[in-house]
Design an enzyme around this catalytic site. Structure first.
Site, PDB file in Angstrom:
ATOM      1  N   PHE A 171       0.840  -1.186   0.000  1.00  0.00           N
ATOM      2  CA  PHE A 171       0.000   0.000   0.000  1.00  0.00           C
ATOM      3  C   PHE A 171       0.884   1.248   0.000  1.00  0.00           C
ATOM      4  CE2 PHE A 171      -2.905   3.226   1.672  1.00  0.00           C
ATOM      5  CZ  PHE A 171      -3.905   3.085   0.731  1.00  0.00           C
ATOM      6  N   ASP A 215       0.775  -3.819   8.931  1.00  0.00           N
ATOM      7  CA  ASP A 215      -0.388  -2.963   8.695  1.00  0.00           C
ATOM      8  C   ASP A 215      -1.583  -3.897   8.531  1.00  0.00           C
ATOM      9  OD1 ASP A 215      -2.418  -1.367   7.728  1.00  0.00           O
ATOM     10  OD2 ASP A 215      -1.141  -0.235   6.362  1.00  0.00           O
ATOM     11  N   TYR A 220     -11.826   2.388   9.801  1.00  0.00           N
ATOM     12  CA  TYR A 220     -12.997   2.810   9.029  1.00  0.00           C
ATOM     13  C   TYR A 220     -13.416   1.789   7.984  1.00  0.00           C
ATOM     14  CZ  TYR A 220      -9.165   4.876   6.191  1.00  0.00           C
ATOM     15  OH  TYR A 220      -8.016   5.101   5.486  1.00  0.00           O
ATOM     16  N   LYS A 221     -12.743   0.647   7.973  1.00  0.00           N
ATOM     17  CA  LYS A 221     -13.124  -0.393   7.023  1.00  0.00           C
ATOM     18  C   LYS A 221     -14.088  -1.371   7.721  1.00  0.00           C
ATOM     19  CE  LYS A 221      -8.676   0.156   4.678  1.00  0.00           C
ATOM     20  NZ  LYS A 221      -9.138   0.733   3.407  1.00  0.00           N
ATOM     21  N   ARG A 234     -12.503  -4.198  -7.008  1.00  0.00           N
ATOM     22  CA  ARG A 234     -12.515  -4.836  -5.686  1.00  0.00           C
ATOM     23  C   ARG A 234     -13.956  -4.909  -5.157  1.00  0.00           C
ATOM     24  NH1 ARG A 234      -8.353  -1.859  -1.795  1.00  0.00           N
ATOM     25  NH2 ARG A 234      -9.931  -0.235  -2.090  1.00  0.00           N
TER      26      ARG A 234
END
Lengths: 411, 411
Positions: free
Chosen positions: A125, A196, A221-222, A370
């Site tokens: 990422f 992560d 927040y996922k 995704r």
């Protein structure tokens, strides 16, 4: 091919089915983007309304004590710990994932002054890699970032490596790294590991201590449904407490923030990873998401995320094969995170065409579609319906429609 | 002594009087702590309700574009710029004051590699000094922090100084630094200046560009009424754009965040001072406070804050003199920030006694009582009433009451 009745019975037997009612669910969409921004718990509105009118609005400055704003980061972190296989005193909620990466990268490098290499995976990422580069600019010494393919990380662990930085679940392919094996080899060589787990928590089994992880960061927040830009968290294994400390020495990480001492004394354990005053509204919204997730069984969440992903793959596979859409994620559920990635040259337009039909997934450069399978908010029935819409959309070659043509990237 | 009718007429002639109605005002208190946590605008509730139910709850991930969450930091910064004498493209809203200090301290040091000294004032706000120490730990080279009394800063500006870090308004005494004179001397010597204007914006005139400031940070939860822990801001004068960049290289500060490039390319200007995903609820609550403040005349806000403080000093002076309470702030309003500080050995208990009577100020170690005069939320009448209560409380020696005795500090 799995039939309708089998899908209905899966939903009937789903131990997490009742969580669905805890979320605001907009009509007319199937939300397959919980790996990017999780849905809003209904209770968040009530909680935040109270934080505004009663706490900030009415009790004002006294809320720091009266409503324990001051203790909220540690309190929420303590709840979160159970979801990631950590002890409560090893986790702190603070700042953003990016900033927490920096704290730990610099903290780890300063604790390993004799080692000059930070190891990471090519294509990981971007913010993780950017933060390493930024830390290296600031840090003294001739340290360097070594990038190798994910599959080559194990062999690249050598005694000159200070720190391995890795996302457990790849943000594009959804491939799950072998955390325990990497930690084991790293530990044998004296290499610190920084994970992560932004794409992991709430979707795949995460057992930081069991795996032997040293350090971790993640966002909320996922799959944790903490709200847009919700504060992130830091994990520091107890064995590193006092040795790996935050270079971002803000007053909230001081041993006695309100003594206003001239010199900095880091708070013990992981508490010094707090920095400035936390954003209370976003922080207390996050707590609602965490409170929901911790009511669920962690293994059941992972099993359902996998089951939903498997179902989507199975139902779309024939159309994917026919139209040249390739599966970019591991087919084996236990090797896959909470989302499924497909690759397709007209992926952007296909993603837009699906959104137009109410199936909200997302797109990542250069050609990844995704679809996220948030276990608390989705049913097997919805996923089957989304797969049908996907198949119909492909069948119609909807990506050829100019209305779905690519716009400029946000810059 | 000023009479009641004079106070009434001041309120009648107050050009900012109508702003008061824009805030939730709890009954039974006079809130003199707006220098710590500003009051809540009534509109914040409506805005946040909409952000929850319509934006996050309903539009979900699409809100980043549909409701311009992605543009919010720059948009809000642009509005804030007018309040601090900056151009919109020189300001960015991001993270906390502490973290922004770090970005600018490291960014400035890397832009001045040949200079080894950071200069700051003894007794300045702790987090400012802590962040310098933390940055020095990470930074290469034999840099050092030189601390001198505020009054000696001008003489301590020498050509080996890379950066002067200073709060414009001292958090205890409320003394205002001579920004323009210090900037002028610093610039002549090639010293960069970094101002913490947390205690300034919305309370005293701030003209960063007119004064020749290079860099600044500030928080938004005090006189700007942005909410507890509201995101903070960074100012970088245009002449430093591209030269002083953030070492906290998060993806939101990338020139093309959604291109997911392997390498970091800083966004131009001040935009690279964004880092991770911002906390949207706290960010959009902040915007309400900024929108209110920018409707007010900046000079009128400063004049009223000063007038309220002058009134409080005048009305309490005889009692202060009689009971040994000393004025710790400049008596001259133009040398003073938005709060007035008094020193008293039993200051903690006196502060608690006042709170018990509804006059909410605060206490800072070792013996400072602080009373803040937020110009948008207070009337002259309220301040006169607070002064009366202060006088009565002192007259009764309320600090001797064991109920107000000091508790342990939050640690």
């Amino acid at each position: 091919m799995i039939g309708e009745s089998a899908i209905t019975s899966r939903d009937a037997g789903d131990p997490l089915a009742h969580f669905r009612e805890a979320f605001l669910r907009p009509e007319g969409i199937i939300y397959l983007d919980g790996h990017s921004l999780g849905m809003m718990p209904v209770a968040t509105q009530t909680v935040i309304q109270n934080v505004l009118s009663k706490q900030w609005g009415h009790d004002l400055i006294q809320s720091w004590n009266r409503h324990d704003w001051i203790g909220a980061p540690a309190r929420i972190a303590g709840k979160l710990a159970a979801l990631i296989g950590a002890n409560p005193h090893e986790v702190m909620v603070a700042d953003s994932t990016s900033i927490n990466l920096y704290k730990l990268i610099v903290g780890a490098c300063l604790a390993r002054p004799e080692r000059r290499v930070i190891l990471a995976a090519e294509g990981d990422f971007p913010t993780d890699l950017y933060m390493i580069h930024g830390a290296l600019k600031a840090l003294s010494g001739d340290r360097e970032l070594k990038l190798v393919p994910r599959a080559a990380l194990n062999d690249a662990l050598t005694p000159d490596v200070a720190l391995l930085v890795l996302t457990q679940v790849d943000y594009r392919s959804s491939e799950v790294a072998e955390m325990e094996a990497l930690c084991s080899r790293a530990r044998a060589l004296g290499v610190l590991t920084l994970w992560d787990i932004s794409h992991s928590a709430g979707a795949v089994p995460v057992s930081l201590n069991k795996a032997g992880a040293d350090l971790a960061v993640g966002c909320c927040y996922k799959y944790l449904n903490g709200g847009p830009g919700a504060p992130a968290y830091v994990f520091v294994a107890e064995r590193w407490h006092g040795e790996i400390v935050s270079p971002l020495q803000g007053w909230m990480g001081h041993a006695a923030p309100f003594a206003f001492e001239a010199g900095y004394r880091p708070a013990s354990g992981v508490a010094n990873f707090q920095c400035g005053t936390p954003p209370i509204l976003s922080l207390l919204a996050l707590e609602v998401g965490i409170d929901l997730a911790r009511q669920a069984d962690v293994a059941a969440m992972a099993e359902k995320a996998r089951g939903l992903g498997d179902l989507f793959i199975e139902l779309t596979a024939p159309h994917c094969q026919k139209f040249g859409v390739s599966l970019a994620s591991p087919a084996a559920g236990e090797m896959r995170g909470g989302h499924v990635a497909l690759r397709f040259p007209a992926g952007y337009a296909l993603s837009q065409a699906l959104i137009a039909r109410g199936v909200i997934g997302d797109f990542r450069e250069p050609d990844f579609l995704r679809f996220g399978f948030s276990p608390l908010t989705l049913t097997y029935g919805e996923v089957a319906k989304a797969a049908n819409i996907f198949n119909e959309t492909i069948e119609k070659r909807a990506w050829d429609n100019p209305v779905f043509r690519r716009r400029a990237l946000v810059t």
